[in-house]
Scaffold this motif. Sequence first.
Motif, PDB file in Angstrom:
ATOM      1  N   TYR A  83       0.859  -1.194   0.000  1.00 52.28           N
ATOM      2  CA  TYR A  83       0.000   0.000   0.000  1.00 52.28           C
ATOM      3  C   TYR A  83       0.888   1.235   0.000  1.00 52.28           C
ATOM      4  O   TYR A  83       1.823   1.324   0.799  1.00 52.28           O
ATOM      5  N   LEU A  84       0.570   2.187  -0.875  1.00 56.06           N
ATOM      6  CA  LEU A  84       1.274   3.468  -0.752  1.00 56.06           C
ATOM      7  C   LEU A  84       0.314   4.616  -0.981  1.00 56.06           C
ATOM      8  O   LEU A  84      -0.768   4.444  -1.548  1.00 56.06           O
ATOM      9  N   ASP A  85       0.714   5.783  -0.476  1.00 52.11           N
ATOM     10  CA  ASP A  85      -0.071   6.987  -0.737  1.00 52.11           C
ATOM     11  C   ASP A  85       0.835   8.002  -1.408  1.00 52.11           C
ATOM     12  O   ASP A  85       2.067   7.812  -1.442  1.00 52.11           O
ATOM     13  N   VAL A  86       0.233   9.059  -1.973  1.00 53.27           N
ATOM     14  CA  VAL A  86       1.012  10.075  -2.694  1.00 53.27           C
ATOM     15  C   VAL A  86       0.775  11.463  -2.099  1.00 53.27           C
ATOM     16  O   VAL A  86       1.022  12.472  -2.755  1.00 53.27           O
ATOM     17  N   ALA A  87       0.278  11.516  -0.860  1.00 51.08           N
ATOM     18  CA  ALA A  87      -0.111  12.812  -0.283  1.00 51.08           C
ATOM     19  C   ALA A  87       1.090  13.742  -0.139  1.00 51.08           C
ATOM     20  O   ALA A  87       2.225  13.293   0.051  1.00 51.08           O
ATOM     21  N   SER A  88       0.800  15.043  -0.185  1.00 51.23           N
ATOM     22  CA  SER A  88       1.856  16.061  -0.165  1.00 51.23           C
ATOM     23  C   SER A  88       2.514  16.219   1.196  1.00 51.23           C
ATOM     24  O   SER A  88       3.462  16.991   1.335  1.00 51.23           O
ATOM     25  N   VAL A  89       1.973  15.548   2.231  1.00 50.10           N
ATOM     26  CA  VAL A  89       2.580  15.563   3.568  1.00 50.10           C
ATOM     27  C   VAL A  89       2.744  14.111   4.005  1.00 50.10           C
ATOM     28  O   VAL A  89       1.941  13.260   3.644  1.00 50.10           O
ATOM     29  N   ASP A 103      -0.895  -2.460   9.930  1.00 50.74           N
ATOM     30  CA  ASP A 103       0.411  -3.106   9.785  1.00 50.74           C
ATOM     31  C   ASP A 103       1.272  -2.220   8.880  1.00 50.74           C
ATOM     32  O   ASP A 103       1.134  -2.242   7.657  1.00 50.74           O
ATOM     33  N   LEU A 104       2.189  -1.449   9.509  1.00 50.45           N
ATOM     34  CA  LEU A 104       2.934  -0.444   8.737  1.00 50.45           C
ATOM     35  C   LEU A 104       4.008  -1.056   7.835  1.00 50.45           C
ATOM     36  O   LEU A 104       4.555  -0.360   6.979  1.00 50.45           O
ATOM     37  N   SER A 105       4.299  -2.355   7.999  1.00 45.70           N
ATOM     38  CA  SER A 105       5.344  -2.945   7.158  1.00 45.70           C
ATOM     39  C   SER A 105       4.894  -3.000   5.695  1.00 45.70           C
ATOM     40  O   SER A 105       5.701  -2.957   4.785  1.00 45.70           O
ATOM     41  N   ARG A 106       3.591  -3.076   5.481  1.00 47.30           N
ATOM     42  CA  ARG A 106       3.084  -3.166   4.098  1.00 47.30           C
ATOM     43  C   ARG A 106       2.757  -1.781   3.516  1.00 47.30           C
ATOM     44  O   ARG A 106       2.208  -1.674   2.437  1.00 47.30           O
ATOM     45  N   TYR A 107       3.082  -0.714   4.291  1.00 45.78           N
ATOM     46  CA  TYR A 107       2.746   0.642   3.843  1.00 45.78           C
ATOM     47  C   TYR A 107       4.005   1.450   3.569  1.00 45.78           C
ATOM     48  O   TYR A 107       4.971   1.407   4.330  1.00 45.78           O
ATOM     49  N   LEU A 108       3.978   2.220   2.488  1.00 47.65           N
ATOM     50  CA  LEU A 108       5.074   3.145   2.204  1.00 47.65           C
ATOM     51  C   LEU A 108       4.489   4.518   1.851  1.00 47.65           C
ATOM     52  O   LEU A 108       3.675   4.637   0.930  1.00 47.65           O
ATOM     53  N   GLY A 109       4.904   5.534   2.601  1.00 45.66           N
ATOM     54  CA  GLY A 109       4.475   6.910   2.297  1.00 45.66           C
ATOM     55  C   GLY A 109       5.336   7.465   1.177  1.00 45.66           C
ATOM     56  O   GLY A 109       6.560   7.384   1.229  1.00 45.66           O
ATOM     57  N   THR A 110       4.710   8.007   0.132  1.00 43.06           N
ATOM     58  CA  THR A 110       5.481   8.567  -0.995  1.00 43.06           C
ATOM     59  C   THR A 110       4.890   9.918  -1.411  1.00 43.06           C
ATOM     60  O   THR A 110       3.770  10.255  -1.033  1.00 43.06           O
ATOM     61  N   HIS A 111       5.664  10.677  -2.178  1.00 43.41           N
ATOM     62  CA  HIS A 111       5.177  11.981  -2.664  1.00 43.41           C
ATOM     63  C   HIS A 111       5.862  12.346  -3.977  1.00 43.41           C
ATOM     64  O   HIS A 111       7.046  12.642  -3.990  1.00 43.41           O
ATOM     65  N   PRO A 112       5.101  12.308  -5.072  1.00 40.61           N
ATOM     66  CA  PRO A 112       5.678  12.770  -6.344  1.00 40.61           C
ATOM     67  C   PRO A 112       5.762  14.296  -6.336  1.00 40.61           C
ATOM     68  O   PRO A 112       4.763  14.961  -6.053  1.00 40.61           O
ATOM     69  N   THR A 142       9.735  -1.308   6.850  1.00 38.28           N
ATOM     70  CA  THR A 142       9.093  -1.462   5.535  1.00 38.28           C
ATOM     71  C   THR A 142       9.504  -2.777   4.871  1.00 38.28           C
ATOM     72  O   THR A 142      10.701  -3.074   4.765  1.00 38.28           O
ATOM     73  N   ASP A 143       8.520  -3.538   4.423  1.00 38.11           N
ATOM     74  CA  ASP A 143       8.735  -4.795   3.699  1.00 38.11           C
ATOM     75  C   ASP A 143       9.512  -4.483   2.400  1.00 38.11           C
ATOM     76  O   ASP A 143       9.141  -3.576   1.639  1.00 38.11           O
ATOM     77  N   THR A 144      10.585  -5.235   2.152  1.00 35.51           N
ATOM     78  CA  THR A 144      11.428  -4.975   0.969  1.00 35.51           C
ATOM     79  C   THR A 144      10.630  -5.105  -0.323  1.00 35.51           C
ATOM     80  O   THR A 144      10.823  -4.354  -1.275  1.00 35.51           O
ATOM     81  N   LEU A 149       8.058  -2.688  -5.102  1.00 33.41           N
ATOM     82  CA  LEU A 149       6.859  -2.361  -5.897  1.00 33.41           C
ATOM     83  C   LEU A 149       6.782  -0.848  -6.113  1.00 33.41           C
ATOM     84  O   LEU A 149       6.460  -0.368  -7.206  1.00 33.41           O
ATOM     85  N   ALA A 150       7.105  -0.083  -5.055  1.00 29.41           N
ATOM     86  CA  ALA A 150       7.058   1.382  -5.164  1.00 29.41           C
ATOM     87  C   ALA A 150       8.108   1.866  -6.162  1.00 29.41           C
ATOM     88  O   ALA A 150       7.840   2.751  -6.992  1.00 29.41           O
ATOM     89  N   LEU A 151       9.307   1.264  -6.112  1.00 25.23           N
ATOM     90  CA  LEU A 151      10.369   1.668  -7.050  1.00 25.23           C
ATOM     91  C   LEU A 151       9.967   1.348  -8.485  1.00 25.23           C
ATOM     92  O   LEU A 151      10.255   2.105  -9.410  1.00 25.23           O
ATOM     93  N   GLU A 152       9.252   0.230  -8.660  1.00 29.18           N
ATOM     94  CA  GLU A 152       8.778  -0.134  -9.999  1.00 29.18           C
ATOM     95  C   GLU A 152       7.756   0.900 -10.488  1.00 29.18           C
ATOM     96  O   GLU A 152       7.789   1.327 -11.641  1.00 29.18           O
ATOM     97  N   LEU A 153       6.883   1.314  -9.575  1.00 34.62           N
ATOM     98  CA  LEU A 153       5.868   2.317  -9.942  1.00 34.62           C
ATOM     99  C   LEU A 153       6.545   3.637 -10.345  1.00 34.62           C
ATOM    100  O   LEU A 153       6.199   4.247 -11.359  1.00 34.62           O
ATOM    101  N   VAL A 154       7.538   4.055  -9.550  1.00 35.28           N
ATOM    102  CA  VAL A 154       8.248   5.311  -9.847  1.00 35.28           C
ATOM    103  C   VAL A 154       8.939   5.198 -11.207  1.00 35.28           C
ATOM    104  O   VAL A 154       8.908   6.139 -12.017  1.00 35.28           O
ATOM    105  N   SER A 155       9.512   4.033 -11.482  1.00 31.03           N
ATOM    106  CA  SER A 155      10.192   3.839 -12.763  1.00 31.03           C
ATOM    107  C   SER A 155       9.167   3.846 -13.917  1.00 31.03           C
ATOM    108  O   SER A 155       9.411   4.455 -14.960  1.00 31.03           O
ATOM    109  N   HIS A 156       8.006   3.211 -13.726  1.00 30.90           N
ATOM    110  CA  HIS A 156       6.961   3.242 -14.768  1.00 30.90           C
ATOM    111  C   HIS A 156       6.514   4.677 -15.037  1.00 30.90           C
ATOM    112  O   HIS A 156       6.131   5.018 -16.148  1.00 30.90           O
TER     113      HIS A 156
END
Length: 361
Positions: A83-89, A103-112, A142-144, A149-156
């Motif tokens: 699970y990730l979010d893209v919120a500005s904060v 369960d925060l291990s499956r969550y990554l906070g992100t911001h484009p 954070t689960d590796t 998955l997040a890095l793949e999304l950023v690359s896409h």
Amino acid sequence: MRTALVIGTGLIGTSVAMALAQRGVVVHLADHDPEQARTAAALGAGTDEAPEGVVDLAVVAAPPAHVAGVLGDAMRRGVAYGYLDVASVKGGPRRELEALGADLSRYLGTHPMAGREKSGPLAASAELFEGRPWVLTPTRDTDTEVLNLALELVSHCRAVPVVMDADAHDRAVALVSHMPHLVSSLVAARLEHAEESAVRLSGGGIRDVTRIAASDPRMWIDILSANPGPVAELLSDVAADLDETVRALRALESGDDEKRRTGAAGIEDVLRRGNAGQIRVPGKHGSAPRVYEVVGVLIDDQPGQLARIFADAGRAGVNVEDVRIEHATGQQAGLVQLMVEPKAAPLLSAALRERGWGVRQ
Ligand SMILES: NC(=O)C1=CN([C@@H]2O[C@H](COP(=O)(O)OP(=O)(O)OC[C@H]3O[C@@H](n4cnc5c(N)ncnc54)[C@H](O)[C@@H]3O)[C@@H](O)[C@H]2O)C=CC1
Ligand SMILES: O=C(O)C(=O)Cc1ccc(O)cc1
């Protein structure tokens, strides 16, 4: 990543979904307003039908105040592996999610670090994030696989991943996004009741300074509510500088030579500090700022003029790095400013002149 679920199909959610769909990911779209998800689907961002099984990644792109609630709900339902979010904060949503017992291990906070002053799926574009920084805020927990998955999304999305601590991120965006947003609104607010005769003289300078003041206030109330301390601190520094600047301008009004000299020195200090700060702002792809030469082309306001200029530039083998259009007040004419590499400028000017354009360099 084979499947994704985007929850919140406005500007950012739909842009992410379009980029993923173009790279062959099966994207499901959901929004608390089904009409928004339908519009995103019609734009080729995916399907608004619910996924049948568990998707690889859920991307929450709802307004910041709703992010933790939406994530918590999706995690309870087990709709995705990561699970990730893209919120500005980033600090607030993480703490809220923690308080919900997720369960925060499956969550990554992100911001484009890319966006627009417009909202909704119709403003979306698969290219929105190209070359822009995309902040990821993993922790030791954070689960590796989720980070991958997040890095793949950023690359896409053809963005550039930047790893940061959530609170450091919030202090950084206070400086480069949230405080400037308020300053833009404050400058634009001076125009609200100004005389039309003054406003119609507006040019590129005020347009640049006020562009982001056109954004949706509801979203920005959310963003600023989640980061008030760092923004207040920076604005109070700006307020102190403003006081100094006003004092310097008042000194410039004085009949006393010495006071006028002090005033001029104060203003020069502000302008020079401004130069020193401005030069640090990265260029359009996050690289060091480049110095471009401007080739000005006069156009009359007819359809297809811009396309023809770009085609002629292309034919001359010149890459246009950036473009600005100045419209002349009250006239069906304008000046197109083409930003190009300095060595390409004479070539472009000559080629455009040859094809009959009025060129000013
Ligand atoms: N606008 C920008 O330039 C940027 C925004 N962001 C962040 O991206 C997120 C989305 O922003 P935008 O796309 O600009 O907003 P937007 O207003 O274009 O889209 C937000 C969407 O979320 C939906 N929504 C609202 N509450 C919901 C809920 N409880 N469940 C499901 N969907 C819900 C709305 O119906 C709307 O379609 C925000 O967290 C914002 O901070 C990040 C980078 C840039
Ligand atoms: O329009 C612009 O130039 C922006 O900088 C938009 C923006 C708005 C909010 C963000 O969280 C990130 C980027």
